[in-house]
Design a protein around this motif. Structure first.
Motif, PDB file in Angstrom:
ATOM      1  N   ALA A  88       4.705  -9.326  10.635  1.00 51.55           N
ATOM      2  CA  ALA A  88       3.864  -8.602   9.737  1.00 51.55           C
ATOM      3  C   ALA A  88       2.717  -7.794  10.425  1.00 51.55           C
ATOM      4  CB  ALA A  88       3.082  -9.336   8.880  1.00 51.55           C
ATOM      5  N   ALA A  89       2.221  -8.095  11.643  1.00 48.37           N
ATOM      6  CA  ALA A  89       1.159  -7.320  12.289  1.00 48.37           C
ATOM      7  C   ALA A  89       1.734  -6.453  13.214  1.00 48.37           C
ATOM      8  CB  ALA A  89       0.344  -8.226  13.432  1.00 48.37           C
ATOM      9  N   GLU A  90       2.989  -6.361  13.603  1.00 51.70           N
ATOM     10  CA  GLU A  90       3.696  -5.241  14.278  1.00 51.70           C
ATOM     11  C   GLU A  90       4.082  -4.118  13.241  1.00 51.70           C
ATOM     12  OE1 GLU A  90       7.497  -4.517  17.400  1.00 51.70           O
ATOM     13  OE2 GLU A  90       7.074  -6.542  16.525  1.00 51.70           O
ATOM     14  N   VAL A  91       4.555  -4.565  12.247  1.00 54.24           N
ATOM     15  CA  VAL A  91       5.124  -3.730  11.096  1.00 54.24           C
ATOM     16  C   VAL A  91       3.674  -2.832  10.611  1.00 54.24           C
ATOM     17  CG1 VAL A  91       6.159  -3.174   8.967  1.00 54.24           C
ATOM     18  CG2 VAL A  91       7.061  -4.843  10.770  1.00 54.24           C
ATOM     19  N   ARG A  92       2.836  -3.650  10.268  1.00 53.64           N
ATOM     20  CA  ARG A  92       1.666  -3.144   9.752  1.00 53.64           C
ATOM     21  C   ARG A  92       1.022  -2.195  10.993  1.00 53.64           C
ATOM     22  NH1 ARG A  92      -1.999  -4.551   5.692  1.00 53.64           N
ATOM     23  NH2 ARG A  92      -3.850  -3.304   5.696  1.00 53.64           N
ATOM     24  N   GLY A  93       0.996  -2.442  11.916  1.00 54.88           N
ATOM     25  CA  GLY A  93       0.459  -1.334  13.050  1.00 54.88           C
ATOM     26  C   GLY A  93       1.152  -0.205  13.055  1.00 54.88           C
ATOM     27  N   ILE A  94       2.805  -0.327  12.965  1.00 51.32           N
ATOM     28  CA  ILE A  94       3.317   1.251  12.794  1.00 51.32           C
ATOM     29  C   ILE A  94       3.255   1.619  11.530  1.00 51.32           C
ATOM     30  CG2 ILE A  94       5.612   1.944  12.783  1.00 51.32           C
ATOM     31  CD1 ILE A  94       4.735   1.496  15.547  1.00 51.32           C
ATOM     32  N   VAL A  95       3.065   1.035  10.294  1.00 48.42           N
ATOM     33  CA  VAL A  95       2.702   1.690   9.047  1.00 48.42           C
ATOM     34  C   VAL A  95       1.393   2.552   9.180  1.00 48.42           C
ATOM     35  CG1 VAL A  95       2.059   1.322   6.865  1.00 48.42           C
ATOM     36  CG2 VAL A  95       4.028   0.048   7.587  1.00 48.42           C
ATOM     37  N   GLY A 157      12.983 -12.220   0.968  1.00 47.14           N
ATOM     38  CA  GLY A 157      12.897 -12.755   2.231  1.00 47.14           C
ATOM     39  C   GLY A 157      12.740 -11.957   3.364  1.00 47.14           C
ATOM     40  N   GLU A 158      12.599 -10.634   3.075  1.00 47.54           N
ATOM     41  CA  GLU A 158      12.407  -9.654   4.106  1.00 47.54           C
ATOM     42  C   GLU A 158      11.071  -9.070   4.018  1.00 47.54           C
ATOM     43  OE1 GLU A 158      15.342  -6.523   4.453  1.00 47.54           O
ATOM     44  OE2 GLU A 158      17.325  -7.994   4.223  1.00 47.54           O
ATOM     45  N   LEU A 159      10.369  -8.878   4.869  1.00 47.78           N
ATOM     46  CA  LEU A 159       9.095  -8.087   5.212  1.00 47.78           C
ATOM     47  C   LEU A 159       8.931  -6.797   4.538  1.00 47.78           C
ATOM     48  CD1 LEU A 159       5.904  -8.565   5.883  1.00 47.78           C
ATOM     49  CD2 LEU A 159       6.691  -7.731   8.205  1.00 47.78           C
ATOM     50  N   ARG A 160       8.162  -6.575   3.610  1.00 41.94           N
ATOM     51  CA  ARG A 160       7.855  -5.104   3.153  1.00 41.94           C
ATOM     52  C   ARG A 160       6.568  -4.785   3.178  1.00 41.94           C
ATOM     53  NH1 ARG A 160      12.221  -4.618   4.774  1.00 41.94           N
ATOM     54  NH2 ARG A 160      13.922  -3.743   3.852  1.00 41.94           N
ATOM     55  N   LEU A 161       6.046  -3.522   3.494  1.00 37.38           N
ATOM     56  CA  LEU A 161       4.661  -3.146   3.223  1.00 37.38           C
ATOM     57  C   LEU A 161       4.905  -1.962   2.097  1.00 37.38           C
ATOM     58  CD1 LEU A 161       4.740  -4.548   6.225  1.00 37.38           C
ATOM     59  CD2 LEU A 161       2.757  -3.314   6.295  1.00 37.38           C
ATOM     60  N   TRP A 162       3.816  -2.160   1.232  1.00 38.24           N
ATOM     61  CA  TRP A 162       3.491  -1.144   0.266  1.00 38.24           C
ATOM     62  C   TRP A 162       2.287  -0.311   0.336  1.00 38.24           C
ATOM     63  CZ3 TRP A 162       7.592  -1.183  -3.451  1.00 38.24           C
ATOM     64  CH2 TRP A 162       8.491  -2.374  -3.300  1.00 38.24           C
ATOM     65  N   PRO A 172      -2.911   1.833 -11.174  1.00 35.30           N
ATOM     66  CA  PRO A 172      -2.541   1.958  -9.874  1.00 35.30           C
ATOM     67  C   PRO A 172      -0.827   1.879  -9.722  1.00 35.30           C
ATOM     68  CG  PRO A 172      -4.070   0.111  -9.988  1.00 35.30           C
ATOM     69  CD  PRO A 172      -3.624   0.376 -11.537  1.00 35.30           C
ATOM     70  N   THR A 173      -0.477   2.582  -8.537  1.00 39.63           N
ATOM     71  CA  THR A 173       0.901   2.601  -8.384  1.00 39.63           C
ATOM     72  C   THR A 173       1.117   2.040  -6.762  1.00 39.63           C
ATOM     73  OG1 THR A 173       0.652   4.897  -7.409  1.00 39.63           O
ATOM     74  CG2 THR A 173       1.253   4.700  -9.780  1.00 39.63           C
ATOM     75  N   ARG A 174       2.267   1.713  -6.826  1.00 38.98           N
ATOM     76  CA  ARG A 174       2.897   1.194  -5.495  1.00 38.98           C
ATOM     77  C   ARG A 174       3.987   1.846  -4.727  1.00 38.98           C
ATOM     78  NH1 ARG A 174       2.392  -5.455  -4.564  1.00 38.98           N
ATOM     79  NH2 ARG A 174      -0.188  -5.436  -4.408  1.00 38.98           N
ATOM     80  N   HIS A 175       3.960   2.221  -3.665  1.00 34.88           N
ATOM     81  CA  HIS A 175       5.050   2.961  -2.945  1.00 34.88           C
ATOM     82  C   HIS A 175       5.316   2.013  -1.641  1.00 34.88           C
ATOM     83  CE1 HIS A 175       3.608   6.580  -5.191  1.00 34.88           C
ATOM     84  NE2 HIS A 175       2.578   5.809  -5.083  1.00 34.88           N
ATOM     85  N   ALA A 177       6.312   1.341   1.864  1.00 37.22           N
ATOM     86  CA  ALA A 177       5.661   2.442   3.037  1.00 37.22           C
ATOM     87  C   ALA A 177       6.558   3.251   3.659  1.00 37.22           C
ATOM     88  CB  ALA A 177       5.042   1.355   4.079  1.00 37.22           C
ATOM     89  N   LEU A 178       7.990   2.603   3.867  1.00 35.29           N
ATOM     90  CA  LEU A 178       8.866   3.432   4.583  1.00 35.29           C
ATOM     91  C   LEU A 178       9.483   4.596   3.649  1.00 35.29           C
ATOM     92  CD1 LEU A 178      10.838   4.011   7.069  1.00 35.29           C
ATOM     93  CD2 LEU A 178      12.511   2.294   5.912  1.00 35.29           C
ATOM     94  N   ASP A 179       9.685   4.344   2.482  1.00 37.77           N
ATOM     95  CA  ASP A 179      10.128   5.397   1.407  1.00 37.77           C
ATOM     96  C   ASP A 179       9.064   6.547   1.489  1.00 37.77           C
ATOM     97  OD1 ASP A 179      11.931   6.536  -0.373  1.00 37.77           O
ATOM     98  OD2 ASP A 179      10.120   6.159  -1.942  1.00 37.77           O
ATOM     99  N   LEU A 180       7.913   6.315   1.285  1.00 40.62           N
ATOM    100  CA  LEU A 180       6.711   6.876   1.343  1.00 40.62           C
ATOM    101  C   LEU A 180       6.578   7.850   2.774  1.00 40.62           C
ATOM    102  CD1 LEU A 180       4.269   8.308  -0.022  1.00 40.62           C
ATOM    103  CD2 LEU A 180       2.777   6.305   1.097  1.00 40.62           C
ATOM    104  N   ALA A 181       6.789   7.187   3.641  1.00 41.78           N
ATOM    105  CA  ALA A 181       6.833   8.082   5.291  1.00 41.78           C
ATOM    106  C   ALA A 181       7.964   9.036   5.105  1.00 41.78           C
ATOM    107  CB  ALA A 181       6.909   6.798   6.190  1.00 41.78           C
ATOM    108  N   ASP A 182       8.895   8.675   4.636  1.00 44.90           N
ATOM    109  CA  ASP A 182      10.259   9.452   4.596  1.00 44.90           C
ATOM    110  C   ASP A 182       9.933  10.735   3.788  1.00 44.90           C
ATOM    111  OD1 ASP A 182      12.134   8.368   6.310  1.00 44.90           O
ATOM    112  OD2 ASP A 182      12.827   7.003   4.758  1.00 44.90           O
ATOM    113  N   GLN A 183       9.238  10.568   2.607  1.00 48.88           N
ATOM    114  CA  GLN A 183       8.873  11.580   1.575  1.00 48.88           C
ATOM    115  C   GLN A 183       7.698  12.351   2.119  1.00 48.88           C
ATOM    116  OE1 GLN A 183       8.070  10.430  -2.555  1.00 48.88           O
ATOM    117  NE2 GLN A 183       8.925   8.684  -2.170  1.00 48.88           N
TER     118      GLN A 183
END
Length: 206
Positions: A88-95, A157-162, A172-175, A177-183
């Protein structure tokens, strides 16, 4: 003598940069020489110092920041892939790095040696609208009308960040993270190509 009234305010007639106090013999950083006076209807309309155009920084090459942003998006896709083994820490850092470079691109396009077809006003208008407004709200001031924050979750069961986005008076709305980055990447790419800007060579494909 500079040829300018020291009590007046002037802006570049092409890109809108503040040229107050600058000699008429010196062109704007965008290359234009025409300028217009913007305080002719009274001192009450003078812009406060904090609201003036960003300072010129010759080291802010927009293409460097653009490539950093696109590289971060590629890394985020890799970490999002099934069985990537990322924690989680690694993915959050990239996000965080992805959306930081996305937001910083706006500043670099406005205060660095940007293409002459791109103006600070164009950039400001773009980042006020989604999806970029959601991204830039991650670094908004505490009293801003909209704020975003990164939320960690698990999906199947897979890590996701919003990215949770909150606006005053709105639900509030949730996006994802990867989809928002691509957009956001598509928005920047469209914005630049519509203005005839040549993207870095390896980032020209959709």
């Amino acid at each position: 003598m500079s040829g300018l009234d020291t009590g007046a305010q002037y802006r570049c007639d092409h890109c809108g940069r503040d040229l107050s106090g600058m000699s008429l013999r010196i062109p704007c950083v965008c290359g234009a020489v025409a300028r217009r006076r913007v305080d002719s209807i009274g001192a009450m309309y003078r812009r406060p110092l904090a609201a003036q155009s960003p300072p010129w920084d010759p080291f802010k090459d927009w293409s460097v920041k653009y490539l950093q942003f696109t590289w971060n998006v590629v890394q985020l896709r890799r970490l999002y892939a099934r069985r990537s083994g990322a924690d989680a820490a690694e993915v959050r850092g990239i996000v965080e790095a992805t959306f930081a470079s996305c937001s910083q691109l706006a500043d670099w396009l406005s205060s660095g040696p940007e293409p002459v077809t791109v103006t600070p006003g164009d950039v400001a208008q773009l980042i006020r609208t989604e999806p970029l407004s959601v991204c830039t709200a991650l670094t908004a001031a505490d009293d801003a009308a909209a704020k975003s924050r990164i939320v960690t979750a698990s999906l199947g069961g897979e890590l996701r960040l919003w990215v949770e986005h909150r606006r005053l008076g709105a639900k509030p709305t949730r996006h994802d993270a990867l989809d928002l980055a691509d957009q956001c990447l598509r928005s920047w790419r469209t914005f630049l190509t519509e203005r005839g800007v040549t993207l870095p060579s390896w980032e020209r494909s959709p």
